[in-house]
Design a protein around this motif. Sequence first.
Motif, PDB file in Angstrom:
ATOM      1  N   UNK A   1      82.676 -82.587 -31.211  1.00 23.40           N
ATOM      2  CA  UNK A   1      81.641 -81.604 -31.534  1.00 23.40           C
ATOM      3  C   UNK A   1      82.263 -80.224 -31.697  1.00 23.40           C
TER       4      UNK A   1
ATOM      5  N   UNK B   1      84.118 -79.901 -34.935  1.00 26.01           N
ATOM      6  CA  UNK B   1      83.174 -79.762 -36.047  1.00 26.01           C
ATOM      7  C   UNK B   1      82.671 -78.341 -36.159  1.00 26.01           C
ATOM      8  N   UNK B   2      82.295 -77.830 -34.999  1.00 20.07           N
ATOM      9  CA  UNK B   2      81.616 -76.542 -35.002  1.00 20.07           C
ATOM     10  C   UNK B   2      82.582 -75.387 -35.254  1.00 20.07           C
TER      11      UNK B   2
ATOM     12  N   UNK C   1      80.702 -85.319 -42.396  1.00 20.20           N
ATOM     13  CA  UNK C   1      79.451 -84.597 -42.628  1.00 20.20           C
ATOM     14  C   UNK C   1      79.488 -83.193 -42.034  1.00 20.20           C
TER      15      UNK C   1
ATOM     16  N   UNK D   1      83.600 -86.783 -26.892  1.00 20.10           N
ATOM     17  CA  UNK D   1      82.523 -86.301 -27.754  1.00 20.10           C
ATOM     18  C   UNK D   1      82.563 -84.784 -27.857  1.00 20.10           C
ATOM     19  N   UNK D   2      82.791 -84.180 -26.682  1.00 21.59           N
ATOM     20  CA  UNK D   2      82.811 -82.724 -26.635  1.00 21.59           C
ATOM     21  C   UNK D   2      83.881 -82.188 -27.572  1.00 21.59           C
TER      22      UNK D   2
ATOM     23  N   UNK E   1      77.880 -80.344 -43.656  1.00 19.97           N
ATOM     24  CA  UNK E   1      76.455 -80.438 -43.970  1.00 19.97           C
ATOM     25  C   UNK E   1      75.563 -80.239 -42.755  1.00 19.97           C
ATOM     26  N   UNK E   2      76.200 -80.043 -41.615  1.00 17.18           N
ATOM     27  CA  UNK E   2      75.417 -79.929 -40.388  1.00 17.18           C
ATOM     28  C   UNK E   2      74.422 -78.784 -40.445  1.00 17.18           C
TER      29      UNK E   2
ATOM     30  N   UNK F   1      83.704 -85.778 -38.219  1.00 17.76           N
ATOM     31  CA  UNK F   1      82.893 -86.480 -39.199  1.00 17.76           C
ATOM     32  C   UNK F   1      82.964 -85.748 -40.535  1.00 17.76           C
TER      33      UNK F   1
END
Lengths: 294, 132
Positions: A52, A55-56, A209, A48-49, A212-213, A207
């Motif tokens: 994330x 994404x970031x 998305x 997960x990390x 859009x975060x 993702x």
Amino acid sequence: MASLKELRNRRDSVKATQKITKAMQMVAAAKLRRAQEAAEAARPYSQRMATVLANITQAVSDGSEAPALMTGTGKDDVHLLVVATADRGLAGAFNSQIARFAREHIRKLLAQGKTVKIFTVGKKGNDILRREFSSLIVERLELREVKQIGFSNAEQISRRVIEMFNAGEFDVCTLFYSEFKSVISQVPTAQQLIPASAPVVDASATSENGALYEYEPGPEEILNDLIPRNLTVQIFRALLENVAGEMGAKMSAMDNATRNAGDMINRLNISYNRQRQAQITKELIEIISGAEAL
Amino acid sequence: MAEPYKFELVSPERLLVSESVESIVIPATEGEMTVMANHSPVMTTIKPGIVTIKTASGKEDRYVVYGGFADILPDACTLLAESATHIDALNKADIMARVERARADVGSAPDDHARTRAEEFLHHLSALSDAV
């Protein structure tokens, strides 16, 4: 030629050793199972990390500046090597494998004229590296008292590393540990921690998305918080892999020892029996020839 | 009846919760927030506090978390907690130890920025220890 009594003693002592190695093998097997479970349980978090983080970084990469832990100092002069080994021996080549790998790396860096600092985690690695590079070891940590490696142990290491980084004591940090491939194969691995290499996550994992975060607080703040955490996670994962690897190596080493002891017992048994038979024959001959002489 | 969605609470040591929930209350850094299905995607840091989970079957469950992240998507929510415990398994001494450690951090903070952060963390933590 050893006497019968000596042979018997020898055989008994090898039998006692075999019992010990057998017990150690079983203990290692039980611990290996637990270590593997722990490694498995830790996997979701690191996955997960990574997602994330991917994404970031995507969100932040447009223009704004990334935290120093990610970009590094821009130099490549001082290297900090975190060498993680086990605290106990009797695990075959496990510890020396990691140490050898680290040593080659250190020699290469020194030959390139870089400054090397060493942070050893685990007693055995420290013992081995101290012989050659005692002046380069700046920090050491032993996890001997720790029964089950927890996240707090990894945190302790990463805290120290980040402290040193903020104090400008090194430019590049690399972690050495043993990757757990299987019970019989552990591969020494080097992983660069600082500057953090951007996580490689295939597009399907990120993702759609991502763009859009909404970020609360801003993406930079989150990233600033996330990078040290990610460092801890990486170290934690390495420690867990190390424990599993150590137990695997110990198990196969002890299995070998048990088997060797078995072979030795067989050999001793044969020579014991032969010698006893020879003695009986000798005594018989003496009696018979004594009787004939009368 | 709200629509159920997937919620996961993960700590570095293990996966604590993975189930279908109706709503959850997260102690986000910028204030508590309730997350239900079809929430717009948000990524937020969380402060030490209590996560309240209302499962799809209507059961309520509470966990204490000590900092971390929440990754919220319309159809899922993942909470990456630095460390988390079920409210029943909570240990008063453990919290006190954490408060002590946070206090030490405030004392040893190298610069103002770090000190503010450490102080904030300590504040949340003490609020939490008073609450339980």
